[in-house]
Motif scaffolding. Structure first.
Motif, PDB file in Angstrom:
ATOM      1  N   ILE A  42       0.842  -1.202   0.000  1.00  0.00           N
ATOM      2  CA  ILE A  42       0.000   0.000   0.000  1.00  0.00           C
ATOM      3  C   ILE A  42       0.877   1.252   0.000  1.00  0.00           C
ATOM      4  N   ALA A  43       2.006   1.170   0.708  1.00  0.00           N
ATOM      5  CA  ALA A  43       2.951   2.297   0.756  1.00  0.00           C
ATOM      6  C   ALA A  43       3.807   2.386  -0.513  1.00  0.00           C
ATOM      7  N   ARG A  44       3.497   1.534  -1.496  1.00  0.00           N
ATOM      8  CA  ARG A  44       4.198   1.506  -2.781  1.00  0.00           C
ATOM      9  C   ARG A  44       5.669   1.139  -2.654  1.00  0.00           C
ATOM     10  N   LEU A  45       5.971   0.327  -1.644  1.00  0.00           N
ATOM     11  CA  LEU A  45       7.321  -0.202  -1.515  1.00  0.00           C
ATOM     12  C   LEU A  45       7.437  -1.446  -2.388  1.00  0.00           C
ATOM     13  N   ARG A  46       8.634  -1.726  -2.840  1.00  0.00           N
ATOM     14  CA  ARG A  46       8.868  -2.906  -3.679  1.00  0.00           C
ATOM     15  C   ARG A  46       9.147  -4.101  -2.771  1.00  0.00           C
ATOM     16  N   VAL A  47       8.327  -5.134  -2.914  1.00  0.00           N
ATOM     17  CA  VAL A  47       8.437  -6.282  -2.013  1.00  0.00           C
ATOM     18  C   VAL A  47       8.731  -7.566  -2.782  1.00  0.00           C
ATOM     19  N   GLU A  48       9.398  -8.485  -2.116  1.00  0.00           N
ATOM     20  CA  GLU A  48       9.624  -9.850  -2.612  1.00  0.00           C
ATOM     21  C   GLU A  48       9.327 -10.782  -1.449  1.00  0.00           C
ATOM     22  N   ILE A  49       8.599 -11.871  -1.720  1.00  0.00           N
ATOM     23  CA  ILE A  49       8.253 -12.833  -0.675  1.00  0.00           C
ATOM     24  C   ILE A  49       8.773 -14.205  -1.092  1.00  0.00           C
ATOM     25  N   VAL A  86      16.920 -11.136  -5.027  1.00  0.00           N
ATOM     26  CA  VAL A  86      16.500  -9.829  -4.514  1.00  0.00           C
ATOM     27  C   VAL A  86      17.248  -8.748  -5.287  1.00  0.00           C
ATOM     28  N   THR A  87      16.505  -7.887  -5.937  1.00  0.00           N
ATOM     29  CA  THR A  87      17.098  -6.860  -6.787  1.00  0.00           C
ATOM     30  C   THR A  87      17.487  -5.624  -5.980  1.00  0.00           C
ATOM     31  N   ASP A  88      18.259  -4.757  -6.613  1.00  0.00           N
ATOM     32  CA  ASP A  88      18.747  -3.536  -5.962  1.00  0.00           C
ATOM     33  C   ASP A  88      17.621  -2.636  -5.469  1.00  0.00           C
ATOM     34  N   ASP A  89      16.496  -2.649  -6.180  1.00  0.00           N
ATOM     35  CA  ASP A  89      15.433  -1.723  -5.811  1.00  0.00           C
ATOM     36  C   ASP A  89      14.386  -2.333  -4.877  1.00  0.00           C
ATOM     37  N   THR A  90      14.636  -3.505  -4.334  1.00  0.00           N
ATOM     38  CA  THR A  90      13.712  -4.119  -3.385  1.00  0.00           C
ATOM     39  C   THR A  90      13.794  -3.396  -2.044  1.00  0.00           C
ATOM     40  N   ASP A  91      12.623  -3.074  -1.482  1.00  0.00           N
ATOM     41  CA  ASP A  91      12.559  -2.392  -0.191  1.00  0.00           C
ATOM     42  C   ASP A  91      12.299  -3.354   0.960  1.00  0.00           C
ATOM     43  N   VAL A  92      11.444  -4.357   0.709  1.00  0.00           N
ATOM     44  CA  VAL A  92      11.011  -5.271   1.774  1.00  0.00           C
ATOM     45  C   VAL A  92      11.082  -6.705   1.265  1.00  0.00           C
ATOM     46  N   VAL A  93      11.649  -7.593   2.080  1.00  0.00           N
ATOM     47  CA  VAL A  93      11.679  -9.024   1.774  1.00  0.00           C
ATOM     48  C   VAL A  93      10.923  -9.765   2.872  1.00  0.00           C
ATOM     49  N   GLY A  94       9.963 -10.577   2.477  1.00  0.00           N
ATOM     50  CA  GLY A  94       9.233 -11.426   3.416  1.00  0.00           C
ATOM     51  C   GLY A  94       9.682 -12.867   3.253  1.00  0.00           C
ATOM     52  N   ILE A  95       9.867 -13.554   4.376  1.00  0.00           N
ATOM     53  CA  ILE A  95      10.285 -14.966   4.351  1.00  0.00           C
ATOM     54  C   ILE A  95       9.348 -15.741   5.270  1.00  0.00           C
ATOM     55  N   ASP A  96       8.623 -16.713   4.726  1.00  0.00           N
ATOM     56  CA  ASP A  96       7.687 -17.504   5.522  1.00  0.00           C
ATOM     57  C   ASP A  96       8.261 -18.897   5.783  1.00  0.00           C
ATOM     58  N   GLU A  97       7.797 -19.516   6.861  1.00  0.00           N
ATOM     59  CA  GLU A  97       8.230 -20.868   7.257  1.00  0.00           C
ATOM     60  C   GLU A  97       9.753 -20.952   7.342  1.00  0.00           C
ATOM     61  N   ALA A  98      10.333 -19.967   8.000  1.00  0.00           N
ATOM     62  CA  ALA A  98      11.795 -19.859   8.066  1.00  0.00           C
ATOM     63  C   ALA A  98      12.449 -21.054   8.748  1.00  0.00           C
ATOM     64  N   GLN A  99      11.725 -21.740   9.623  1.00  0.00           N
ATOM     65  CA  GLN A  99      12.312 -22.877  10.329  1.00  0.00           C
ATOM     66  C   GLN A  99      12.711 -24.003   9.382  1.00  0.00           C
ATOM     67  N   PHE A 100      12.126 -24.042   8.189  1.00  0.00           N
ATOM     68  CA  PHE A 100      12.438 -25.090   7.220  1.00  0.00           C
ATOM     69  C   PHE A 100      13.626 -24.751   6.329  1.00  0.00           C
ATOM     70  N   PHE A 101      14.149 -23.536   6.450  1.00  0.00           N
ATOM     71  CA  PHE A 101      15.299 -23.150   5.645  1.00  0.00           C
ATOM     72  C   PHE A 101      16.591 -23.709   6.249  1.00  0.00           C
ATOM     73  N   ASP A 102      17.667 -23.588   5.490  1.00  0.00           N
ATOM     74  CA  ASP A 102      18.982 -24.063   5.916  1.00  0.00           C
ATOM     75  C   ASP A 102      19.609 -23.080   6.901  1.00  0.00           C
ATOM     76  N   ASP A 103      20.743 -23.474   7.474  1.00  0.00           N
ATOM     77  CA  ASP A 103      21.409 -22.675   8.504  1.00  0.00           C
ATOM     78  C   ASP A 103      22.075 -21.412   7.981  1.00  0.00           C
ATOM     79  N   GLU A 104      22.080 -21.198   6.663  1.00  0.00           N
ATOM     80  CA  GLU A 104      22.645 -19.976   6.086  1.00  0.00           C
ATOM     81  C   GLU A 104      21.671 -18.806   6.139  1.00  0.00           C
ATOM     82  N   LEU A 105      20.401 -19.087   6.488  1.00  0.00           N
ATOM     83  CA  LEU A 105      19.391 -18.032   6.442  1.00  0.00           C
ATOM     84  C   LEU A 105      19.716 -16.826   7.331  1.00  0.00           C
TER      85      LEU A 105
END
Length: 198
Positions: A42-49, A86-105
Protein backbone atom coordinates in the motif's frame (compact mmCIF):
# COMPACT_ATOMS: atom_id res chain seq x y z
CA UNK A 1 25.18 -7.36 -6.97
CA UNK A 2 26.17 -3.70 -7.29
CA UNK A 3 23.92 -0.84 -6.24
CA UNK A 4 23.44 2.29 -8.25
CA UNK A 5 24.63 5.29 -6.22
CA UNK A 6 21.11 6.73 -5.83
CA UNK A 7 19.59 3.44 -4.69
CA UNK A 8 22.43 2.85 -2.22
CA UNK A 9 22.08 6.38 -0.80
CA UNK A 10 18.28 5.97 -0.39
CA UNK A 11 18.67 2.60 1.29
CA UNK A 12 21.43 3.88 3.57
CA UNK A 13 19.16 6.70 4.70
CA UNK A 14 16.28 4.32 5.39
CA UNK A 15 18.44 1.63 6.97
CA UNK A 16 17.74 -2.06 6.86
CA UNK A 17 16.29 -4.21 9.61
CA UNK A 18 15.26 -7.74 10.55
CA UNK A 19 11.84 -8.40 12.06
CA UNK A 20 10.81 -11.82 13.36
CA UNK A 21 7.26 -13.11 13.79
CA UNK A 22 7.33 -16.38 15.74
CA UNK A 23 5.12 -18.69 17.77
CA UNK A 24 3.39 -22.05 17.64
CA UNK A 25 1.26 -23.46 14.86
CA UNK A 26 -2.13 -21.78 14.47
CA UNK A 27 -0.90 -18.60 16.17
CA UNK A 28 -1.26 -16.28 13.16
CA UNK A 29 2.40 -15.92 12.11
CA UNK A 30 1.72 -16.09 8.39
CA UNK A 31 -1.36 -13.88 8.78
CA UNK A 32 0.81 -11.21 10.40
CA UNK A 33 3.50 -11.58 7.72
CA UNK A 34 0.88 -11.11 4.98
CA UNK A 35 -0.55 -8.07 6.82
CA UNK A 36 2.86 -6.39 7.03
CA UNK A 37 3.69 -7.15 3.41
CA UNK A 38 0.34 -5.81 2.18
CA UNK A 39 0.86 -2.59 4.17
CA UNK A 40 4.26 -2.22 2.52
CA UNK A 41 2.58 -2.66 -0.88
CA UNK A 42 0.00 0.00 0.00
CA UNK A 43 2.95 2.30 0.76
CA UNK A 44 4.20 1.51 -2.78
CA UNK A 45 7.32 -0.20 -1.52
CA UNK A 46 8.87 -2.91 -3.68
CA UNK A 47 8.44 -6.28 -2.01
CA UNK A 48 9.62 -9.85 -2.61
CA UNK A 49 8.25 -12.83 -0.67
CA UNK A 50 9.94 -16.23 -0.38
CA UNK A 51 9.10 -19.59 1.13
CA UNK A 52 10.83 -23.00 1.19
CA UNK A 53 10.04 -25.16 -1.82
CA UNK A 54 9.09 -28.02 0.53
CA UNK A 55 6.06 -26.14 1.92
CA UNK A 56 3.23 -27.06 -0.44
CA UNK A 57 0.46 -27.61 2.11
CA UNK A 58 -1.91 -24.98 0.70
CA UNK A 59 -0.29 -23.88 -2.56
CA UNK A 60 2.81 -24.59 -4.62
CA UNK A 61 3.82 -20.94 -4.84
CA UNK A 62 1.65 -18.66 -2.69
CA UNK A 63 2.13 -18.04 1.01
CA UNK A 64 -1.24 -19.00 2.52
CA UNK A 65 -2.41 -18.56 6.11
CA UNK A 66 -4.67 -21.02 7.95
CA UNK A 67 -7.45 -18.47 7.39
CA UNK A 68 -6.85 -18.83 3.62
CA UNK A 69 -5.42 -15.33 3.12
CA UNK A 70 -2.64 -15.48 0.57
CA UNK A 71 0.05 -13.54 -1.23
CA UNK A 72 2.26 -14.55 -4.12
CA UNK A 73 5.72 -15.83 -3.21
CA UNK A 74 8.74 -17.45 -4.78
CA UNK A 75 9.54 -20.99 -3.54
CA UNK A 76 13.30 -21.59 -3.16
CA UNK A 77 15.52 -24.57 -2.39
CA UNK A 78 18.26 -22.76 -0.47
CA UNK A 79 18.46 -19.43 1.33
CA UNK A 80 21.48 -18.31 -0.71
CA UNK A 81 19.17 -18.03 -3.74
CA UNK A 82 17.59 -14.98 -2.09
CA UNK A 83 20.81 -13.04 -2.55
CA UNK A 84 20.61 -13.68 -6.30
CA UNK A 85 16.89 -12.96 -6.64
CA UNK A 86 16.50 -9.83 -4.51
CA UNK A 87 17.10 -6.86 -6.79
CA UNK A 88 18.75 -3.54 -5.96
CA UNK A 89 15.43 -1.72 -5.81
CA UNK A 90 13.71 -4.12 -3.39
CA UNK A 91 12.56 -2.39 -0.19
CA UNK A 92 11.01 -5.27 1.77
CA UNK A 93 11.68 -9.02 1.77
CA UNK A 94 9.23 -11.43 3.42
CA UNK A 95 10.29 -14.97 4.35
CA UNK A 96 7.69 -17.50 5.52
CA UNK A 97 8.23 -20.87 7.26
CA UNK A 98 11.80 -19.86 8.07
CA UNK A 99 12.31 -22.88 10.33
CA UNK A 100 12.44 -25.09 7.22
CA UNK A 101 15.30 -23.15 5.64
CA UNK A 102 18.98 -24.06 5.92
CA UNK A 103 21.41 -22.68 8.50
CA UNK A 104 22.64 -19.98 6.09
CA UNK A 105 19.39 -18.03 6.44
CA UNK A 106 20.57 -15.81 9.35
CA UNK A 107 23.59 -14.72 7.30
CA UNK A 108 21.37 -14.08 4.27
CA UNK A 109 19.03 -11.95 6.41
CA UNK A 110 22.03 -9.96 7.70
CA UNK A 111 23.35 -9.35 4.19
CA UNK A 112 19.93 -8.15 3.00
CA UNK A 113 19.44 -5.90 6.04
CA UNK A 114 22.92 -4.45 5.55
CA UNK A 115 21.87 -3.56 2.01
CA UNK A 116 19.14 -1.36 3.53
CA UNK A 117 16.30 -3.86 3.09
CA UNK A 118 13.56 -4.47 5.65
CA UNK A 119 13.51 -8.25 6.17
CA UNK A 120 10.40 -9.79 7.75
CA UNK A 121 10.81 -13.41 8.83
CA UNK A 122 7.97 -15.66 10.04
CA UNK A 123 8.38 -19.15 11.47
CA UNK A 124 8.01 -21.62 14.28
CA UNK A 125 10.44 -20.88 17.09
CA UNK A 126 10.05 -24.40 18.57
CA UNK A 127 9.56 -27.87 17.10
CA UNK A 128 7.04 -30.44 18.31
CA UNK A 129 9.35 -31.36 21.21
CA UNK A 130 9.51 -27.77 22.42
CA UNK A 131 13.11 -27.31 21.24
CA UNK A 132 14.48 -24.33 19.25
CA UNK A 133 13.75 -24.94 15.58
CA UNK A 134 16.18 -24.62 12.66
CA UNK A 135 17.71 -21.20 12.00
CA UNK A 136 15.02 -19.33 13.96
CA UNK A 137 17.02 -18.83 17.22
CA UNK A 138 19.98 -17.35 15.31
CA UNK A 139 17.70 -15.01 13.36
CA UNK A 140 15.97 -13.92 16.57
CA UNK A 141 19.38 -13.10 18.08
CA UNK A 142 20.21 -10.63 15.29
CA UNK A 143 16.73 -9.16 14.80
CA UNK A 144 15.80 -5.59 15.63
CA UNK A 145 12.31 -6.70 16.69
CA UNK A 146 10.60 -9.94 17.64
CA UNK A 147 6.84 -10.46 17.78
CA UNK A 148 5.86 -13.66 19.55
CA UNK A 149 2.26 -14.56 18.80
CA UNK A 150 0.26 -17.14 20.75
CA UNK A 151 -2.45 -19.52 19.67
CA UNK A 152 -5.20 -20.73 22.02
CA UNK A 153 -4.68 -24.01 23.88
CA UNK A 154 -7.32 -26.44 22.62
CA UNK A 155 -7.35 -28.22 25.99
CA UNK A 156 -7.80 -25.36 28.48
CA UNK A 157 -8.14 -22.09 26.52
CA UNK A 158 -4.98 -20.45 27.87
CA UNK A 159 -2.41 -18.84 25.55
CA UNK A 160 -0.59 -21.60 23.64
CA UNK A 161 3.07 -21.43 22.65
CA UNK A 162 3.68 -25.11 21.83
CA UNK A 163 2.80 -27.20 18.75
CA UNK A 164 1.73 -30.58 20.12
CA UNK A 165 2.04 -33.44 17.61
CA UNK A 166 -0.95 -35.75 17.55
CA UNK A 167 0.46 -38.47 15.30
CA UNK A 168 3.19 -40.97 16.25
CA UNK A 169 6.07 -39.78 14.10
CA UNK A 170 9.52 -38.90 15.44
CA UNK A 171 10.72 -36.97 12.38
CA UNK A 172 11.59 -33.39 13.24
CA UNK A 173 9.94 -32.08 10.08
CA UNK A 174 6.43 -33.35 9.42
CA UNK A 175 4.23 -31.09 7.34
CA UNK A 176 0.70 -31.18 8.61
CA UNK A 177 -2.31 -29.26 9.81
CA UNK A 178 -5.04 -29.84 12.39
CA UNK A 179 -4.96 -33.58 11.79
CA UNK A 180 -1.32 -33.69 12.92
CA UNK A 181 -0.88 -30.81 15.40
CA UNK A 182 -2.74 -28.78 17.97
CA UNK A 183 -1.69 -25.71 19.95
CA UNK A 184 -1.17 -26.22 23.68
CA UNK A 185 -0.09 -24.15 26.66
CA UNK A 186 2.95 -25.18 28.69
CA UNK A 187 0.96 -27.23 31.24
CA UNK A 188 -1.14 -29.13 28.68
CA UNK A 189 1.89 -29.68 26.44
CA UNK A 190 3.82 -31.26 29.32
CA UNK A 191 0.86 -33.49 30.28
CA UNK A 192 1.13 -34.96 26.77
CA UNK A 193 -0.88 -38.07 25.91
CA UNK A 194 -2.07 -38.49 29.51
CA UNK A 195 -4.28 -35.46 28.97
CA UNK A 196 -6.04 -37.24 26.11
CA UNK A 197 -6.81 -40.26 28.29
CA UNK A 198 -8.70 -38.31 30.93
Amino acid sequence: MLFSEDVFRRKSELGGSIEVICGSMFSGKTEELIRRIKRAQIARLRVEIFKPKTDIRYDDTDVVSHDKNSIHSIPVDHSSVLLLMVTDDTDVVGIDEAQFFDDELPNVCNVLANRGIRVIVAGLDMDFKGLPFGPMPAIMAIAESITKVNAVCVKCGNPALYSYRLVPNGARVLLGEKESYEPRCRKCFNLGPSLDNK
